[in-house]
Each structure stands twice: as structure tokens, then as C-alpha cells.
Design a protein around this motif. Structure first.
Motif, PDB file in Angstrom:
ATOM      1  N   ILE A 130       0.881  -1.216  -0.135  1.00 45.08           N
ATOM      2  CA  ILE A 130       0.140   0.010  -0.028  1.00 45.08           C
ATOM      3  C   ILE A 130       0.909   1.228   0.205  1.00 45.08           C
ATOM      4  O   ILE A 130       1.849   1.403   0.799  1.00 45.08           O
ATOM      5  N   ILE A 131       0.795   2.187  -0.849  1.00 45.21           N
ATOM      6  CA  ILE A 131       1.681   3.209  -1.033  1.00 45.21           C
ATOM      7  C   ILE A 131       1.012   4.743  -0.811  1.00 45.21           C
ATOM      8  O   ILE A 131       1.649   5.513  -0.684  1.00 45.21           O
ATOM      9  N   SER A 132      -0.395   4.348  -0.711  1.00 48.33           N
ATOM     10  CA  SER A 132      -1.107   5.718  -0.352  1.00 48.33           C
ATOM     11  C   SER A 132      -2.504   5.407  -0.005  1.00 48.33           C
ATOM     12  O   SER A 132      -2.902   4.542  -0.411  1.00 48.33           O
ATOM     13  N   GLY A 133      -2.857   6.405   0.530  1.00 49.87           N
ATOM     14  CA  GLY A 133      -4.702   6.450   0.832  1.00 49.87           C
ATOM     15  C   GLY A 133      -5.138   7.199  -0.346  1.00 49.87           C
ATOM     16  O   GLY A 133      -4.656   7.597  -1.426  1.00 49.87           O
ATOM     17  N   SER A 134      -6.300   7.294  -0.503  1.00 51.69           N
ATOM     18  CA  SER A 134      -7.010   7.919  -1.424  1.00 51.69           C
ATOM     19  C   SER A 134      -8.626   8.330  -0.894  1.00 51.69           C
ATOM     20  O   SER A 134      -8.886   9.595  -1.305  1.00 51.69           O
ATOM     21  N   ALA A 135      -9.320   7.593  -0.312  1.00 50.89           N
ATOM     22  CA  ALA A 135     -10.571   8.078   0.217  1.00 50.89           C
ATOM     23  C   ALA A 135     -11.155   7.507   1.533  1.00 50.89           C
ATOM     24  O   ALA A 135     -10.745   6.484   1.962  1.00 50.89           O
ATOM     25  N   SER A 136     -11.858   8.205   2.367  1.00 50.55           N
ATOM     26  CA  SER A 136     -12.244   7.772   3.470  1.00 50.55           C
ATOM     27  C   SER A 136     -13.952   7.824   3.804  1.00 50.55           C
ATOM     28  O   SER A 136     -14.469   8.787   2.739  1.00 50.55           O
ATOM     29  N   GLY A 137     -14.625   6.967   4.132  1.00 51.14           N
ATOM     30  CA  GLY A 137     -16.123   7.223   4.157  1.00 51.14           C
ATOM     31  C   GLY A 137     -16.932   6.988   3.036  1.00 51.14           C
ATOM     32  O   GLY A 137     -16.430   5.873   2.475  1.00 51.14           O
ATOM     33  N   GLY A 138     -18.084   7.225   2.917  1.00 46.76           N
ATOM     34  CA  GLY A 138     -18.874   7.009   1.644  1.00 46.76           C
ATOM     35  C   GLY A 138     -19.493   5.678   1.601  1.00 46.76           C
ATOM     36  O   GLY A 138     -19.970   5.134   0.778  1.00 46.76           O
ATOM     37  N   VAL A 139     -19.734   5.042   2.858  1.00 43.76           N
ATOM     38  CA  VAL A 139     -20.632   3.822   3.008  1.00 43.76           C
ATOM     39  C   VAL A 139     -21.710   4.233   3.995  1.00 43.76           C
ATOM     40  O   VAL A 139     -21.505   4.691   5.053  1.00 43.76           O
TER      41      VAL A 139
END
Length: 370
Positions: A130-139
């Protein structure tokens, strides 16, 4: 650790982020010279050909993959690649994307935490990082309001999740367990019937009454609401600081080792894409929808995308501590054995990119490569 924030709340960041640039433009003497030299070096680096002729990037046609959708649609990732071609690949499920990565037909992917964990564990830590995040939430948990009015009413009902062992499935099984109810994680049978249903099929199943609700990501959640469903629970309410990783960026370890310059360039593109999304909310929403239209032939209706978009927080931060929690939930549900996740993260290149952009570095929560 940098904070993920709701999309609609991040416009002000773009304004404040421009202030150091304005102050630099007014610099004098040696400080201004240093900045000029730095800009010249950056321009020179940007002109270099990279070590791979193409990079194969995978993602889902979900709004929780907005970084990929917008970055590809606006050319913001491609712009950093100096002639290296992007070969985009769309997936509908995490296991198929992991299979492509492990099989050598994919280099970099946007994907949820559970498939990341499963892929890492099954390969004994040899195939991805894993090299980065992208998004949180949206569930969200969306239900038929005629059948379900309170959370306790879920008992005895049929609730869909996208796939056995996927990120939403694990979260829902954990929520059920914390209610004191029992469900067999393999069959989905128990006090609540967990019906594993492809997100493409879920809206029709909901309209036909074969399910009573669903624990799903956007835009599926808002599609169900547009069909008469009611949001009973937003998963962000269950997390400290209302943040949890929903989308990571992963890379093949082989590709990372052989083409770190390409990986770094892609991360420059994703960081710049996230900045652009924060600063251009309406344009970014339209851009994501245009990419979804290109993928599926039909854009999302305004009554779906407008309520869905604000619930997703775009972030460079992988929110590593929350992935660790999700792993513990999967173990608790007996979907996986206790994993050793040491080494699942390599945030070296991301933190290099963030530092160069004047942004704070992010943490791997002790799960970085040694």
C-alpha cells in the motif's frame, strides 16, 4: 497524520494553500534564488523520460475511487508521467483486481482495505504494497423504511453487502457481532441474513423486495435512496474522528522495485488530483461523473450523485490505523487467520511527494516495510 475531511469542507484548504506561493512570489535575494533554482530543478526532472513505457492502473467505477476517476478524466496523473502511457483497467470486485496484480497484468491499483489485506496475506507479503490513501467514508446502511424503522428491526431481515469478505461485508459482520447477534460468516445465515450481492444488481434486488436493505458504498447507497430507501446508518459515525480508509492505492512490489520513478510520478499525479478535487468541488463531481459515463455508458442522475459526493472524504493519508482495525474485524468474523501485516505499507515515495509539496507526512501505524 494528515486528516481526511469531507469533500464539501475542503474548499478553504485550497485558498490557504496558495498563500505560501504568493509569499514566495514576493521573495527577494537569496531566498528567491533558492526558489528559482528549486523550480528549475523540478522542471528539469519533469522533462526526463521515465523507466517504463506504460503503467497499468486499475480502479472501480465507484465514487469512492474519485481520485482515479478524476485524475484519469482530467489528465492530471498522465501529466506527471512524461510520455509514459497509462493503460486504465476497470474492475468490479477487489479479488479480481488483486488477481490481476498478482498475475502481472496490473501495476498499480485503487482498492479497498479488505482486498489489500487478503492479497497481502495470501501472497505471504510478497506481491503488493500500500503506497497511499485515496478516500475515507462513503458507506451507508440503506433500508426499506416500510420494513425497517430502527437498527433493532434489522434482526430477521435480508441485508445485502457487495461480496463475502469485502470491506463493507467485514464492517457489517462486525456491527452485527457488536449487537450480540450471530451470523455464519460463510453462508451469511443467522439472526440477520447477509446477502452477498454485486453492487450492479443491488438496486434491482431492492426494488423487487428480495432484500430489505444494504450496507454499501457510494453511489449504490444513494441509488437505493433514490428508489425509496432510507439511510439508517452512516458508517463514519462508528469510527473515531469519523474517518476510516475506504480506498487505498496499491502497487506490485515487482513494479515498485523496477520502476520507482513511475510510481513516484503516479503519486505526484494523485496528490495533485486530490488538491484539484478539494479546490474544484463542482467540476470534480462532474468530472467523476463523466468518467463513470465513459465506463458504463450512462452518467449518474443528479439525485444520486449530489447526495453521494459530500459523504466521501478524499485524502492522501492511508489512515493505516483503521486498516489495522478492519483486519482485526475480519479475524473476529473468522474470515481470515490472524495476519502479520508488517510491511504492507511503503509510504516512502508518498512522503517524499508530500514533503516536496509542503504537506505533512503520513504514518504507516507501525506497519511499514522494514
Amino acid at each position: 497524520m494528515s486528516a481526511a475531511r469531507p469533500l464539501t469542507a475542503l474548499r478553504a484548504i485550497a485558498v490557504t494553500a496558495t498563500l505560501p506561493l504568493l509569499l514566495t512570489a514576493c521573495g527577494y535575494g537569496s531566498e528567491a534564488k533558492k526558489e528559482d533554482d528549486k523550480a528549475a530543478n523540478t522542471a528539469a526532472d519533469a522533462g526526463k523520460k521515465l523507466s517504463a513505457s506504460e503503467v497499468r492502473i486499475g480502479y472501480f467505477p465507484n465514487l469512492t475511487h474519485a481520485t482515479a476517476l478524476v485524475g484519469l478524466q482530467e489528465g492530471l496523473i498522465e501529466k506527471e508521467l512524461n510520455g509514459t502511457k497509462i493503460k486504465p483497467q476497470s474492475f468490479n470486485a477487489g479479488p479480481s483486481e488483486i488477481e490481476a496484480l498478482n498475475g502481472g497484468s496490473l501495476d498499480i491499483g485503487f482498492i479497498g482495505p479488505s482486498p489489500s489485506i487478503n492479497g497481502y496475506v495470501k501472497s505471504k507479503g510478497s506481491n503488493l504494497r500500500i503506497i497511499s490513501g485515496s478516500a475515507s467514508g462513503g458507506v451507508k446502511l440503506v433500508v426499506n423504511p416500510d420494513k425497517i424503522k430502527t437498527l433493532d428491526d434489522l434482526k430477521g431481515k435480508k441485508i445485502a453487502t457487495p461480496q463475502k469478505g469485502n470491506t463493507q461485508d467485514v464492517a457489517f459482520l462486525n456491527w452485527i457481532s457488536e449487537k450480540g447477534w450471530k451470523v455464519d460468516p460463510e453462508s451469511g445465515k443467522g439472526d440477520v441474513s447477509v446477502v452477498r450481492t454485486d453492487n450492479k444488481v443491488t438496486p434491482d434486488a431492492f426494488k423487487q423486495g428480495s432484500i430489505d436493505g444494504a450496507w454499501v458504498p457510494e453511489p449504490t447507497a444513494s441509488k437505493l435512496v433514490s428508489d425509496g430507501g432510507s439511510v439508517l446508518l452512516d458508517e463514519t459515525s462508528l469510527w473515531p474522528d469519523k474517518k476510516f480508509v475506504i480506498t487505498n492505492i496499491i502497487v506490485s512490489q515487482k513494479f515498485l522495485k523496477e520502476h520507482p520513478d513511475v510510481v513516484e510520478a503516479v503519486l505526484r499525479g494523485t496528490v495533485k488530483t486530490n488538491e484539484w478535487i478539494h479546490a474544484n468541488q463542482d467540476k470534480a463531481k462532474a468530472s467523476a461523473n463523466a468518467r463513470l459515463e465513459a465506463e458504463g455508458g450512462k452518467p449518474l442522475d443528479a439525485k444520486v450523485i449530489d447526495p453521494a459526493w459530500p459523504g466521501i472524504a478524499i485524502t492522501d493519508d492511508p489512515l493505516a490505523a483503521t486498516l489495522k482495525t478492519q483486519s482485526e474485524w475480519a479475524v473476529k468474523a473468522k474470515l481470515i487467520e490472524e495476519p502479520d501485516l508488517t510491511g504492507i505499507y511503503d509510504l516512502t515515495l508518498l512522503n517524499k511527494v508530500l514533503k516536496a509539496a509542503g504537506k505533512p507526512e503520513v504514518s504507516d501505524a507501525g506497519l511499514g516495510a522494514k
